[in-house]
Design an enzyme around this catalytic site. Sequence first.
Site, PDB file in Angstrom:
ATOM      1  CB  SER A 286      -0.968  -0.037   1.192  1.00  0.00           C
ATOM      2  OG  SER A 286      -2.001   0.908   1.016  1.00  0.00           O
ATOM      3  CG  HIS A 420      -5.210  -2.981   0.489  1.00  0.00           C
ATOM      4  ND1 HIS A 420      -4.443  -2.983  -0.661  1.00  0.00           N
ATOM      5  CD2 HIS A 420      -4.795  -1.905   1.211  1.00  0.00           C
ATOM      6  CE1 HIS A 420      -3.618  -1.945  -0.635  1.00  0.00           C
ATOM      7  NE2 HIS A 420      -3.801  -1.285   0.495  1.00  0.00           N
TER       8      HIS A 420
END
Length: 474
Positions: A286, A420
């Site tokens: 991320s 994620h």
Amino acid sequence: MFKPSFVALALVSYATAQASAPQWGQCGGIGWTGPTACPSGWACQQLNAYYSQCLQGAAPAPARTTAAPPPPPATTAAPPPPTTSAPTGSSPVAGACGAIASTVPNYNNAKLPDPFTFANGTALRTKADWSCRRAEISALIQNYEAGTLPPKPPVVTASFSKSGNTGTLAITAGLSNSQTIKFSPTISYPSGTPPANGWPLIIAYEGGSIPIPAGVATLTYSNSDMAQQNSASSRGQGLFYQLYGSTHSASAMTAWVWGVSRIIDALEMTPTAQINTQRIGVTGCSRDGKGALMAGAFEERIALTIPQESGSGGDACWRLSKYEIDNGNQVQDAVEIVGENVWFSTNFNNYVQKLPTVPEDHHLLAAMVAPRAMISFENTDYLWLSPMSSFGCMTAAHTVWQGLGIADSHGFAQVGGHAHCAWPSSLTPQLNAFINRFLLDQSATTNVFTTNNQFGKVQWNAANWITWTTPTLT
């Protein structure tokens, strides 16, 4: 003079607490004092200890360590093969790049900038030319979006200690003996006897999210201590800015690169750490994936760069993410990112509304890794990561490895079916192939470039964005 009452103050505090974070905005994390609620239909999802974000959907995704279901089968989508051309114009003398451009006045190009043409219009012919073009790209990225990366400071010292399979690298860096900072990353070692040249190592931003295979040491890099990234108010905070000043132009990600370089300096100074400094990788997911890509681009001692789900501001291109926005995909773009956090320099704010005037984009950031190795992983289940932009951007970057004759030193894999930053086991063979070849010095097949083509309302069309013909650099 008006004096606010306790009731008024209480109402202000209540209103602040009840305010919603914006879509895609921060809603939690260490040090966060802003709103924790999200708009209707959006959920506050923890991405790491430092950052939770308002994402679409009613329920937060499971934590990184949660086993992910098998993703749908990925279809191979190879980038366009290189076509040989004979560039025209003179080339810089090998090893002598001459003047390096850090700005290109009157630049205007809505498509992706050509990696094989210098800012002065001269075409690249040789691999030595690429070294000079890489230096030019570095200067452009620092000037337009990243801020200045300082060189190695005059003072760098290190010591090493170890208990069991855990080592501590105590680093001091400074501009003088009286102006220093200290940080002490830890290293987790494999069991057994180290190789003659030491263990290969992966520097993992905030611990990383990928499975590290046996035989590779892991250094946990607390990059948020080097430069904070809690919100847009974090600018100028962290160890780096204690040394260089809170108004230094370096973005948080640039400051993180500086920290990675000092770690490698320290490892080179401490042979007792038993790390092979020729076999160092870097990873993060991320926001930390964006940082890992930046480190791999700027620090040439990194052998393998592994950004995971870095999305916009990482392995996605600004121009392509804007195209997604313009065509109905709700992705992060340059305008949103510069208001969200301090990952880029304040100078980039001047260009987010006029991207065609920027003579670089993130296919060139990734290409700075070449001729070293890189594989990036993306997740199409999260549209805000800008999946078409990532695939197209890395397709464009891939042409540089093709031009250098080492296409299998660059890989990309994009699937869905997992949270994620949760690792999908289906990608472990591709990950291990790159680690085996570039860190463990083993034979492995690294021809990896795949996507499941789940791009929301848009599709990738290389002809609309890639205007150059890939040369064979000699």
